[in-house]
Enzyme design. Structure first.
Site, PDB file in Angstrom:
ATOM      1  N   ARG A  15       0.848  -1.190   0.000  1.00 43.62           N
ATOM      2  CA  ARG A  15       0.000   0.000   0.000  1.00 43.62           C
ATOM      3  C   ARG A  15       0.885   1.243   0.000  1.00 43.62           C
ATOM      4  O   ARG A  15       1.805   1.339   0.815  1.00 43.62           O
ATOM      5  CB  ARG A  15      -0.907   0.003   1.231  1.00 43.62           C
ATOM      6  N   SER A 101      -8.019  -0.486  -0.391  1.00 45.10           N
ATOM      7  CA  SER A 101      -9.104  -0.692   0.561  1.00 45.10           C
ATOM      8  C   SER A 101      -9.792   0.628   0.905  1.00 45.10           C
ATOM      9  O   SER A 101     -10.358   1.289   0.051  1.00 45.10           O
ATOM     10  CB  SER A 101      -8.576  -1.405   1.809  1.00 45.10           C
ATOM     11  N   HIS A 102      -9.686   1.047   2.173  1.00 42.41           N
ATOM     12  CA  HIS A 102     -10.379   2.234   2.653  1.00 42.41           C
ATOM     13  C   HIS A 102      -9.520   3.494   2.601  1.00 42.41           C
ATOM     14  O   HIS A 102      -9.985   4.568   2.970  1.00 42.41           O
ATOM     15  CB  HIS A 102     -10.814   2.014   4.105  1.00 42.41           C
ATOM     16  N   LYS A 111      -3.170  -6.643  -3.010  1.00 41.66           N
ATOM     17  CA  LYS A 111      -3.423  -7.788  -2.154  1.00 41.66           C
ATOM     18  C   LYS A 111      -3.193  -9.024  -3.002  1.00 41.66           C
ATOM     19  O   LYS A 111      -3.736  -9.144  -4.100  1.00 41.66           O
ATOM     20  CB  LYS A 111      -4.843  -7.754  -1.588  1.00 41.66           C
ATOM     21  N   ASP A 250     -16.552  -1.148   2.603  1.00 45.56           N
ATOM     22  CA  ASP A 250     -15.379  -0.320   2.367  1.00 45.56           C
ATOM     23  C   ASP A 250     -15.039  -0.322   0.877  1.00 45.56           C
ATOM     24  O   ASP A 250     -15.764  -0.890   0.064  1.00 45.56           O
ATOM     25  CB  ASP A 250     -14.203  -0.769   3.237  1.00 45.56           C
ATOM     26  N   ASP A 252     -12.870  -1.699  -1.226  1.00 45.41           N
ATOM     27  CA  ASP A 252     -12.719  -2.924  -2.008  1.00 45.41           C
ATOM     28  C   ASP A 252     -13.763  -3.965  -1.646  1.00 45.41           C
ATOM     29  O   ASP A 252     -13.711  -5.095  -2.128  1.00 45.41           O
ATOM     30  CB  ASP A 252     -11.307  -3.497  -1.864  1.00 45.41           C
ATOM     31  N   ASP A 254     -14.540  -5.820   0.848  1.00 43.50           N
ATOM     32  CA  ASP A 254     -14.316  -7.069   1.562  1.00 43.50           C
ATOM     33  C   ASP A 254     -14.758  -6.978   3.022  1.00 43.50           C
ATOM     34  O   ASP A 254     -14.760  -7.987   3.733  1.00 43.50           O
ATOM     35  CB  ASP A 254     -12.853  -7.520   1.461  1.00 43.50           C
ATOM     36  N   ARG A 255     -15.139  -5.791   3.478  1.00 47.49           N
ATOM     37  CA  ARG A 255     -15.664  -5.618   4.833  1.00 47.49           C
ATOM     38  C   ARG A 255     -17.064  -5.028   4.768  1.00 47.49           C
ATOM     39  O   ARG A 255     -17.362  -4.205   3.899  1.00 47.49           O
ATOM     40  CB  ARG A 255     -14.776  -4.679   5.639  1.00 47.49           C
ATOM     41  N   HIS A 342     -13.799  -7.809   9.221  1.00 44.27           N
ATOM     42  CA  HIS A 342     -13.379  -8.867   8.305  1.00 44.27           C
ATOM     43  C   HIS A 342     -13.982 -10.175   8.811  1.00 44.27           C
ATOM     44  O   HIS A 342     -13.854 -10.507   9.993  1.00 44.27           O
ATOM     45  CB  HIS A 342     -11.854  -9.000   8.278  1.00 44.27           C
TER      46      HIS A 342
END
Length: 466
Positions: A15, A101-102, A111, A250, A252, A254-255, A342
């Site tokens: 990142r 992500s966020h 990732k 978020d 991407d 995934d959460r 997650h």
């Protein structure tokens, strides 16, 4: 001078700021190193990305590096992170998705997973990839493999939606009105596919969309539902539309984070407890005598207490998706949850997917008549601070001050991940942990009641920030 990759390679992902610590050049070298370190020449490598403006360029650059070292790249286009895990699991192929992500718009990252959605972390090859990519950058050349690879494309969205629906049946639930805040992130693509009728028959769900337009500049609010101010629009919309609940994803996707019919936030620990209960019941029906549930050390005590009461075995671990996925596999766990929302599933290749957790919640709500606030009350018996961030220069010194002031005969000190102090006699515990991705010292406090929690929280913050 070449870029120092140690600035962007973290413990379990990559990142950095676009144009500074992550560029097309560094990504191209990383794609080549990914193939070399994981021995992927002649094998398929999946490449996808989110809606950030830099993702298409980075996807192309990674593919170029991977193909040059002999891998066959399968571009899977715009994806959520859990779509990568789905594709990696079902196609048994290693892969990467470009996302931060966020994080704000100026960031991007990677990732990575091995074939079968097995995580790539600092302990399983990520730093080896970094070091080889750094060598390629320093030398200014990526050597060509004897046989360069190929590039093909495939859309995995429909298969992803079908797979998730095969795991949780929502067709028999009572009709529910659900506000979904995609935050201009990838849930704007995956929600209509999984919960709507974009690719599959309609479910008994009325979806009220908020910010479904894919826009990696995040024009409405940051795609980080962990911050309370980013839930305000969702809370307002739930009440305005008389919805049964609200779900925020978020960037991407995934959460997932949840608010109830009154606009109140639902703790990720409570969601973990509810899903754990459902997965224990299903596993026991399948003949698993003592199903294992993973929870990180910041998750509420309510989770291991419920797991034990329902006949499961709780396993406590450190924070971080790569680490938890590894423990999921080691323990043959059926489910795992984190305080950061997650959620990990045995039936999803031990990987995390916010969408599947949301589906479990929708199923649980739709199978009975109570509102969500009443349903979730039983899973949330303690008072929690939520994650409180402090920017401090000397993190180790701040933690040392706290331990020296509060450790005593009745206080247990642990260092599994950061520093945890607990006092069972007084009914409280807290964890201080430096962030892996941001310049923060993170505090989480839980106690038997709000008064105790606030007293402990304020004392610790006073010491940290002094």
């Amino acid at each position: 001078m070449t870029i120092d990759l140690s600035a962007s390679f973290k413990a379990y992902d990559v990142r950095g700021i676009v144009g500074e610590s992550i560029t097309a050049e560094t990504v191209r070298a990383t794609g080549a190193a990914f193939v070399d370190v994981l021995d992927l020449a002649g094998r398929t490598v999946l490449v996808g990305g989110d809606m950030r403006p830099s993702s298409p360029e980075f996807m192309d650059a990674f593919a170029e590096g991977a193909v040059r070292r002999g891998a066959d790249v399968l571009k899977i286009g715009l994806i959520s992170t859990d779509e990568l895990y789905y594709a990696s699991g079902t196609l048994d192929a290693a892969g990467v998705t470009f996302t931060a992500s966020h994080n704000p718009a100026e960031y991007n990252g990677m990732k990575m997973s091995k074939a079968g959605a097995v995580p790539v972390s600092s302990e399983t090859g990520l730093y080896d990839i970094r070091d080889l990519a750094q060598r390629y950058l320093d030398e200014g050349v990526i050597p060509a493999a004897p046989a360069p690879g190929t590039v093909t494309e495939r859309d995995v969205l429909a298969g992803y939606a079908e797979y998730l629906r095969s795991l949780v049946d929502l067709s028999g639930a009572r009709p529910l009105k659900v506000v979904v805040d995609a935050g201009n992130g990838m849930a704007g693509l995956t929600t209509p596919a999984v919960l709507g009728d974009a690719v599959l028959p309609a479910l008994p769900l009325e979806i009220v969309p908020l910010y479904f337009e894919l826009d990696g500049t995040f024009p409405n609010h940051p795609a980080n539902p962990l911050e309370p101010q980013n839930l305000v629009d969702l809370q307002r919309a739930v009440q305005e539309h008389g919805a049964d609940l609200g779900i925020a994803f978020d960037g991407d996707a995934d959460r997932c984070f949840v608010v109830d019919e009154r606009g109140g936030t639902v703790s990720p620990s409570a969601v973990t407890a509810l899903v754990a209960e459902r997965e224990i019941e299903r596993a026991r029906a399948e003949g698993v005598e003592t199903p294992v549930i993973i929870h990180n050390l910041i998750t509420s005590l309510a989770v291991p207490e419920l797991v034990t009461a329902r006949g499961g075995r709780p396993v406590r671990t450190r924070v971080g998706h790569s680490f938890i996925k590894a423990v999921m596999a080691q323990e043959s766990a059926v489910f795992g949850g984190e305080h950061s929302a997650h959620y990990y599933f045995r039936d999803f290749f031990n990987a995390d997917t916010g969408m599947l957790a949301a589906m479990h919640l929708l199923a649980a709500l739709g199978e009975q008549e109570r509102p969500l606030s009443e349903l979730m009350h039983q899973y949330d018996p303690y008072a929690a601070s939520g994650e409180v961030n402090s920017t401090v220069e000397d993190k180790a010194g701040a933690v040392r001050r706290v331990v020296e002031a509060l450790a005593g005969r009745d206080v247990v000190v642990e260092t599994l991940d950061g520093t945890t102090l607990s006092c069972p006699d007084e009914g409280w515990w807290f964890n201080l942990r430096p962030s892996n991705t941001e310049p923060f010292l993170r505090l989480n406090v839980e106690a038997k009641d709000a008064e105790t929690m606030e007293r402990v929280r304020d004392r610790v913050l006073g010491l940290v920030r002094s």
